[in-house]
Write an enzyme that holds these catalytic residues in place. Structure first.
Site, PDB file in Angstrom:
ATOM      1  N   TYR A   9       5.366  90.434  56.004  1.00  0.00           N
ATOM      2  CA  TYR A   9       6.704  90.079  56.491  1.00  0.00           C
ATOM      3  C   TYR A   9       6.816  88.580  56.753  1.00  0.00           C
ATOM      4  O   TYR A   9       7.742  87.916  56.281  1.00  0.00           O
ATOM      5  CB  TYR A   9       7.052  90.851  57.768  1.00  0.00           C
ATOM      6  CG  TYR A   9       8.275  90.254  58.425  1.00  0.00           C
ATOM      7  CD1 TYR A   9       9.544  90.492  57.904  1.00  0.00           C
ATOM      8  CD2 TYR A   9       8.159  89.401  59.519  1.00  0.00           C
ATOM      9  CE1 TYR A   9      10.667  89.905  58.458  1.00  0.00           C
ATOM     10  CE2 TYR A   9       9.279  88.810  60.080  1.00  0.00           C
ATOM     11  CZ  TYR A   9      10.528  89.066  59.549  1.00  0.00           C
ATOM     12  OH  TYR A   9      11.640  88.463  60.081  1.00  0.00           O
ATOM     13  N   ASP A  40      10.649  93.906  57.774  1.00  0.00           N
ATOM     14  CA  ASP A  40      10.193  94.331  59.095  1.00  0.00           C
ATOM     15  C   ASP A  40      10.962  95.593  59.486  1.00  0.00           C
ATOM     16  O   ASP A  40      11.683  96.174  58.673  1.00  0.00           O
ATOM     17  CB  ASP A  40      10.381  93.202  60.128  1.00  0.00           C
ATOM     18  CG  ASP A  40      11.852  92.872  60.366  1.00  0.00           C
ATOM     19  OD1 ASP A  40      12.721  93.404  59.649  1.00  0.00           O
ATOM     20  OD2 ASP A  40      12.131  92.084  61.296  1.00  0.00           O
ATOM     21  N   GLU A  90       9.243  82.990  63.473  1.00  0.00           N
ATOM     22  CA  GLU A  90       8.971  84.353  63.000  1.00  0.00           C
ATOM     23  C   GLU A  90       7.828  85.006  63.780  1.00  0.00           C
ATOM     24  O   GLU A  90       7.866  86.201  64.060  1.00  0.00           O
ATOM     25  CB  GLU A  90       8.661  84.351  61.498  1.00  0.00           C
ATOM     26  CG  GLU A  90       9.866  84.055  60.612  1.00  0.00           C
ATOM     27  CD  GLU A  90      11.007  85.051  60.771  1.00  0.00           C
ATOM     28  OE1 GLU A  90      10.771  86.177  61.254  1.00  0.00           O
ATOM     29  OE2 GLU A  90      12.152  84.704  60.442  1.00  0.00           O
TER      30      GLU A  90
END
Length: 365
Positions: free
Chosen positions: A129, A147, A46
Site C-alpha cells: 500500500y 488499503d 502515509e
C-alpha cells in the site's frame, strides 16, 4: 475472480475515472501533505495515516516535518528525538521502521526516495500500500494503493464478496485497481479513492446519494452496499492487570525505565510497573514485595491515586496507579534513569503513561 472480472467489464472505465477524479478536484480536503508532491512528505504522511484518523495526524505531521524537514534531517536524528516527535500516535514500530528506512535511502540512494516498485518495496516498513501511494502520488506512476478504505470502496463498486480481513484478498483488489486506474492521473485517482472512502463510502451508513460514482456502483444497484465489505472479526483482546508506580527520590527526581528494544512500545520510556494476577487483590506490602522480586528495588508505597484503562489492538491494560518513594542508591543499568519534572519533557512515553503523569501532576496542585 471470474465474477470480479465480469463486474469490471460492466464499468465504463473512462467515465468512472472522469466522475471520480473531477469530484476529487472539487471536493478534496486541504491537507498539509497535499501542498506538494515531495516523496518524503508523502511517505511520512502515509506511515502516520496507517490505523490513525486524518484529524489526529495533521498536527503530528506538521510537527514532524518541522523537526525533520528532509530525509537527511530524519536520518541523522537520534532515536529518542524521533520517538518524542511521534509520542502519542501509537504503533511505534511504524516510526522505527521509517527511521531505519530513511537511513537506507540516505546511504543507498543519496537521499532520493526510490521511484521503482522493486526498490521502494525493499525499504523497511514499506508494504504494497505505502509503495503504491508514494509511487502514484509523488511519482505519477499507475500503481495501485490498496488499503482497507480502498477495499471497502471497491467491494461495493464491483460487488466483491471476498473477506477483506484475509491477506489473500488484497490481490483481488489490487488487480481490480490496476484495470481501472487512470494512467494520465494516477495520483488523483488513488487519492480520490482514499477520499471517497473517508468522506462518502464510509464503513457504516455510506452517503450513496452524494457519491460521484454511484451510477457505476454495482453494490448500490443491487441494494447490498450496507452488507459490504465482508470482514471477519478479530480475536478477542487479552486483559492485563498492571500495578504501576511513580517513584521519587530524596531530590524529588522521578524514576523512569526504558522498555526493551523490541516488542510492544519498544524503546519508549515508562514508569516502573509489574503485571499482577487478575484475581489478586494487591495491598501495599504485596506491592513492595513484587517490586523487590521483579527489580531488586526497595520502595515505599504511599497510596493508590487512580485507575487507567488503555486499549491496544490485541490487548487491554488495566492500570492501577500508585505513588511512592525510593532511595536514589538504586540504579541498576542504563535502562533506568532519575529525571526532574522539567527533564521528563525530553523523553517519549506511550499515551497511558502520559495520562498517568498528568494525573499525578494534577493531584499535586
Amino acid at each position: 475472480m471470474e465474477n470480479e472480472q465480469k463486474n469490471i467489464e460492466k464499468i465504463n472505465k473512462d467515465k468512472f475515472q472522469e466522475d471520480l477524479i473531477s469530484w476529487f478536484k472539487e471536493e478534496q480536503r486541504e491537507l498539509p501533505w497535499r501542498k506538494d508532491q515531495d516523496p518524503y512528505k508523502v511517505w511520512v504522511s502515509e506511515i502516520m495515516l496507517q490505523q490513525t484518523r486524518v484529524d489526529t495526524v495533521i498536527p503530528y505531521f506538521n510537527r514532524f516535518i518541522d523537526w525533520f524537514p528532509t530525509i537527511d534531517d530524519l536520518a541523522s536524528a537520534n532515536e529518542d528525538k524521533v520517538l518524542k516527535a511521534w509520542e502519542g500516535l501509537g504503533y511505534y514500530s511504524r516510526v522505527r521502521n521509517l527511521h531505519a528506512a530513511v537511513k537506507e535511502v540516505k546511504e543507498k540512494y543519496n537521499g532520493q526516495v526510490p521511484s521503482t516498485p522493486k526498490e521502494i518495496s525493499e525499504l523497511k516498513g514499506v508494504g504494497p500500500y505505502t509503495a503504491g501511494a508514494i509511487l502514484s502520488i509523488a511519482y505519477g506512476k499507475a500503481e495501485p494503493a490498496v488499503d482497507g478504505n480502498v477495499m471497502r470502496v471497491f467491494s461495493r463498486i464491483l460487488s466483491i464478496w471476498e473477506d477483506i480481513a484475509k491477506p489473500s484478498s488484497r490481490k483481488v483488489f489490487e488487480k481490480a485497481v490496476r484495470q481501472l486506474i487512470s494512467h494520465e492521473e494516477p495520483s488523483e485517482f488513488n487519492q480520490a479513492l482514499m477520499e471517497l472512502g473517508a468522506l462518502i463510502c464510509t464503513p457504516t451508513s455510506p452517503s450513496c446519494l452524494l457519491c460521484p460514482v454511484r451510477e457505476h456502483c454495482q453494490g448500490f444497484h443491487e441494494g447490498v452496499q450496507k452488507e459490504l465489505p465482508i470482514k471477519t472479526k478479530k480475536t478477542k483482546q487479552r486483559n492485563v492487570q498492571l500495578a504501576t508506580i511513580i517513584l521519587t527520590d530524596e531530590q524529588e527526581r522521578i524514576l523512569i525505565h526504558k522498555r526493551p528494544n523490541n516488542g510492544l512500545l519498544a524503546n519508549l520510556w515508562e514508569f516502573p510497573n509489574v503485571e499482577v494476577h487478575q484475581s489478586m487483590v494487591v495491598d501495599r506490602d504485596q506491592l513492595v514485595n513484587l517490586y523487590r522480586e521483579s527489580f531488586n528495588m526497595n520502595i515505599k508505597v504511599e497510596k493508590a491515586i487512580g485507575q487507567l484503562n488503555h486499549i491496544f489492538s490485541h490487548l487491554v491494560w488495566d492500570m492501577t496507579i500508585y505513588v511512592g518513594t525510593i532511595n536514589s542508591d538504586y540504579l541498576p543499568g542504563s535502562e533506568w534513569k532519575y529525571v526532574s519534572i522539567e527533564e521528563i519533557e525530553n523523553y517519549a512515553f506511550p499515551v497511558p503513561y502520559q495520562k498517568m503523569f498528568k494525573l499525578h501532576q494534577e493531584l499535586k496542585k
